[in-house]
Design a protein around this motif. Structure first.
Motif, PDB file in Angstrom:
ATOM      1  N   HIS A  64     -24.644  45.964 -42.745  1.00 15.89           N
ATOM      2  CA  HIS A  64     -24.394  44.877 -41.813  1.00 15.89           C
ATOM      3  C   HIS A  64     -24.743  45.329 -40.399  1.00 15.89           C
ATOM      4  O   HIS A  64     -24.970  46.511 -40.154  1.00 15.89           O
ATOM      5  N   ASN A  65     -24.757  44.370 -39.495  1.00 13.92           N
ATOM      6  CA  ASN A  65     -24.869  44.654 -38.083  1.00 13.92           C
ATOM      7  C   ASN A  65     -24.228  43.506 -37.316  1.00 13.92           C
ATOM      8  O   ASN A  65     -23.744  42.540 -37.916  1.00 13.92           O
ATOM      9  N   VAL A  66     -24.200  43.618 -36.003  1.00 17.46           N
ATOM     10  CA  VAL A  66     -23.694  42.559 -35.142  1.00 17.46           C
ATOM     11  C   VAL A  66     -24.775  42.260 -34.121  1.00 17.46           C
ATOM     12  O   VAL A  66     -25.194  43.149 -33.374  1.00 17.46           O
ATOM     13  N   VAL A  67     -25.230  41.018 -34.120  1.00 21.66           N
ATOM     14  CA  VAL A  67     -26.237  40.563 -33.167  1.00 21.66           C
ATOM     15  C   VAL A  67     -25.577  39.529 -32.267  1.00 21.66           C
ATOM     16  O   VAL A  67     -24.879  38.638 -32.755  1.00 21.66           O
ATOM     17  N   ILE A  68     -25.783  39.652 -30.967  1.00 21.01           N
ATOM     18  CA  ILE A  68     -25.314  38.628 -30.040  1.00 21.01           C
ATOM     19  C   ILE A  68     -26.477  37.672 -29.803  1.00 21.01           C
ATOM     20  O   ILE A  68     -27.451  38.008 -29.108  1.00 21.01           O
ATOM     21  N   ILE A  94     -16.696  45.072 -28.592  1.00 19.50           N
ATOM     22  CA  ILE A  94     -17.460  44.308 -27.612  1.00 19.50           C
ATOM     23  C   ILE A  94     -16.484  43.579 -26.696  1.00 19.50           C
ATOM     24  O   ILE A  94     -15.678  42.761 -27.153  1.00 19.50           O
ATOM     25  N   THR A  95     -16.561  43.895 -25.413  1.00 18.04           N
ATOM     26  CA  THR A  95     -15.693  43.274 -24.420  1.00 18.04           C
ATOM     27  C   THR A  95     -16.296  41.951 -23.977  1.00 18.04           C
ATOM     28  O   THR A  95     -17.492  41.867 -23.688  1.00 18.04           O
ATOM     29  N   LEU A  96     -15.474  40.933 -23.931  1.00 21.33           N
ATOM     30  CA  LEU A  96     -15.894  39.601 -23.488  1.00 21.33           C
ATOM     31  C   LEU A  96     -15.764  39.564 -21.966  1.00 21.33           C
ATOM     32  O   LEU A  96     -14.696  39.330 -21.436  1.00 21.33           O
ATOM     33  N   ASN A  97     -16.866  39.829 -21.284  1.00 18.67           N
ATOM     34  CA  ASN A  97     -16.843  40.040 -19.839  1.00 18.67           C
ATOM     35  C   ASN A  97     -16.918  38.781 -18.998  1.00 18.67           C
ATOM     36  O   ASN A  97     -16.632  38.836 -17.805  1.00 18.67           O
ATOM     37  N   GLU A  98     -17.333  37.679 -19.569  1.00 21.35           N
ATOM     38  CA  GLU A  98     -17.498  36.447 -18.810  1.00 21.35           C
ATOM     39  C   GLU A  98     -16.982  35.270 -19.614  1.00 21.35           C
ATOM     40  O   GLU A  98     -17.012  35.283 -20.842  1.00 21.35           O
ATOM     41  N   ALA A  99     -16.564  34.235 -18.888  1.00 26.53           N
ATOM     42  CA  ALA A  99     -16.186  32.985 -19.558  1.00 26.53           C
ATOM     43  C   ALA A  99     -17.451  32.349 -20.130  1.00 26.53           C
ATOM     44  O   ALA A  99     -18.541  32.520 -19.592  1.00 26.53           O
ATOM     45  N   GLY A 100     -17.298  31.624 -21.222  1.00 26.12           N
ATOM     46  CA  GLY A 100     -18.432  30.956 -21.863  1.00 26.12           C
ATOM     47  C   GLY A 100     -18.354  31.114 -23.361  1.00 26.12           C
ATOM     48  O   GLY A 100     -17.336  31.534 -23.914  1.00 26.12           O
ATOM     49  N   THR A 101     -19.438  30.800 -24.024  1.00 25.32           N
ATOM     50  CA  THR A 101     -19.494  30.879 -25.480  1.00 25.32           C
ATOM     51  C   THR A 101     -20.366  32.047 -25.900  1.00 25.32           C
ATOM     52  O   THR A 101     -21.471  32.218 -25.381  1.00 25.32           O
ATOM     53  N   TYR A 102     -19.849  32.841 -26.823  1.00 27.16           N
ATOM     54  CA  TYR A 102     -20.569  33.980 -27.381  1.00 27.16           C
ATOM     55  C   TYR A 102     -20.884  33.666 -28.839  1.00 27.16           C
ATOM     56  O   TYR A 102     -20.047  33.125 -29.563  1.00 27.16           O
ATOM     57  N   TYR A 103     -22.074  34.068 -29.270  1.00 29.17           N
ATOM     58  CA  TYR A 103     -22.530  33.807 -30.638  1.00 29.17           C
ATOM     59  C   TYR A 103     -22.865  35.136 -31.312  1.00 29.17           C
ATOM     60  O   TYR A 103     -23.782  35.843 -30.899  1.00 29.17           O
ATOM     61  N   PHE A 104     -22.104  35.466 -32.354  1.00 31.93           N
ATOM     62  CA  PHE A 104     -22.311  36.719 -33.080  1.00 31.93           C
ATOM     63  C   PHE A 104     -22.759  36.415 -34.503  1.00 31.93           C
ATOM     64  O   PHE A 104     -22.241  35.498 -35.147  1.00 31.93           O
ATOM     65  N   LEU A 105     -23.708  37.193 -35.004  1.00 36.73           N
ATOM     66  CA  LEU A 105     -24.162  37.027 -36.383  1.00 36.73           C
ATOM     67  C   LEU A 105     -24.610  38.353 -36.951  1.00 36.73           C
ATOM     68  O   LEU A 105     -24.901  39.288 -36.215  1.00 36.73           O
ATOM     69  N   CYS A 106     -24.628  38.406 -38.271  1.00 32.51           N
ATOM     70  CA  CYS A 106     -25.196  39.552 -38.983  1.00 32.51           C
ATOM     71  C   CYS A 106     -26.608  39.159 -39.369  1.00 32.51           C
ATOM     72  O   CYS A 106     -26.803  38.161 -40.076  1.00 32.51           O
ATOM     73  N   CYS A 110     -26.514  36.340 -42.378  1.00 29.16           N
ATOM     74  CA  CYS A 110     -26.185  35.085 -41.713  1.00 29.16           C
ATOM     75  C   CYS A 110     -26.638  33.885 -42.541  1.00 29.16           C
ATOM     76  O   CYS A 110     -25.887  32.940 -42.738  1.00 29.16           O
ATOM     77  N   ASP A 111     -27.873  33.951 -43.045  1.00 30.32           N
ATOM     78  CA  ASP A 111     -28.455  32.808 -43.759  1.00 30.32           C
ATOM     79  C   ASP A 111     -27.674  32.398 -44.997  1.00 30.32           C
ATOM     80  O   ASP A 111     -27.347  31.242 -45.173  1.00 30.32           O
ATOM     81  N   TYR A 112     -27.376  33.359 -45.871  1.00 31.79           N
ATOM     82  CA  TYR A 112     -26.798  32.958 -47.156  1.00 31.79           C
ATOM     83  C   TYR A 112     -25.297  33.199 -47.276  1.00 31.79           C
ATOM     84  O   TYR A 112     -24.653  32.588 -48.116  1.00 31.79           O
ATOM     85  N   LEU A 113     -24.713  34.052 -46.443  1.00 28.14           N
ATOM     86  CA  LEU A 113     -23.264  34.233 -46.477  1.00 28.14           C
ATOM     87  C   LEU A 113     -22.564  33.584 -45.284  1.00 28.14           C
ATOM     88  O   LEU A 113     -21.337  33.614 -45.201  1.00 28.14           O
ATOM     89  N   GLN A 114     -23.361  33.033 -44.374  1.00 24.58           N
ATOM     90  CA  GLN A 114     -22.808  32.456 -43.139  1.00 24.58           C
ATOM     91  C   GLN A 114     -21.951  33.468 -42.397  1.00 24.58           C
ATOM     92  O   GLN A 114     -20.880  33.138 -41.874  1.00 24.58           O
ATOM     93  N   GLN A 115     -22.435  34.716 -42.344  1.00 27.38           N
ATOM     94  CA  GLN A 115     -21.707  35.769 -41.640  1.00 27.38           C
ATOM     95  C   GLN A 115     -22.027  35.654 -40.158  1.00 27.38           C
ATOM     96  O   GLN A 115     -22.964  36.272 -39.646  1.00 27.38           O
ATOM     97  N   LYS A 116     -21.227  34.814 -39.496  1.00 28.54           N
ATOM     98  CA  LYS A 116     -21.399  34.593 -38.066  1.00 28.54           C
ATOM     99  C   LYS A 116     -20.107  34.024 -37.506  1.00 28.54           C
ATOM    100  O   LYS A 116     -19.302  33.434 -38.232  1.00 28.54           O
ATOM    101  N   VAL A 117     -19.911  34.239 -36.210  1.00 27.38           N
ATOM    102  CA  VAL A 117     -18.717  33.727 -35.552  1.00 27.38           C
ATOM    103  C   VAL A 117     -19.072  33.349 -34.115  1.00 27.38           C
ATOM    104  O   VAL A 117     -19.799  34.062 -33.429  1.00 27.38           O
TER     105      VAL A 117
END
Length: 122
Positions: A64-68, A94-106, A110-117
């Motif tokens: 796995h990995n974490v992609v922003i 990973i520190t959330l340094n700013e207000a807003g929306t962050y998108y993380f995925l493997c 991501c495609d077939y397991l929907q591994q994202k948040v």
């Protein structure tokens, strides 16, 4: 008099920098971690994130990995490039340094397991 001055400085610090004092660390996916088995949308649903909070992604580094992701469209479509960073240590904080929306995925699952948040930071 010194005690009063010290107390006033501390109060001012807490008012100006509350996120540094009250930051919370979250283990993404709780006990299931970052592996595609967790319901990440459900995991995020009852949480409120603030600037300074930290997300910890625990996973098997070879699988796995974490992609922003750069935006919501890339997140929705599991597009890993371009990105704001790729992490692959297996224990990424990973520190959330700013207000807003962050998108993380493997990028592997991501495609077939929907591994994202998606996390919205206040």
């Amino acid at each position: 008099m010194a005690r009063v001055s010290t107390a006033l400085v501390l109060i001012a610090f807490f008012v100006v920098f509350p996120s540094m004092v009250l930051a919370t660390q979250y283990l993404v996916g709780d006990d299931l971690g970052w592996n595609g088995d967790a319901d990440y949308e459900g995991w995020v649903a009852d949480k409120t994130f603030f600037v300074g909070d930290v997300l910890v992604f625990n996973y098997v580094a070879t699988g796995h990995n974490v992609v922003i992701a750069t935006n919501g469209d890339n997140y929705d479509n599991c597009v890993a490039s371009p990105n704001f960073g790729v992490y692959d240590s297996g224990n990424d904080a990973i520190t959330l340094n700013e207000a807003g929306t962050y998108y993380f995925l493997c990028s592997y699952h991501c495609d077939y397991l929907q591994q994202k948040v998606m996390v919205t930071v206040n």
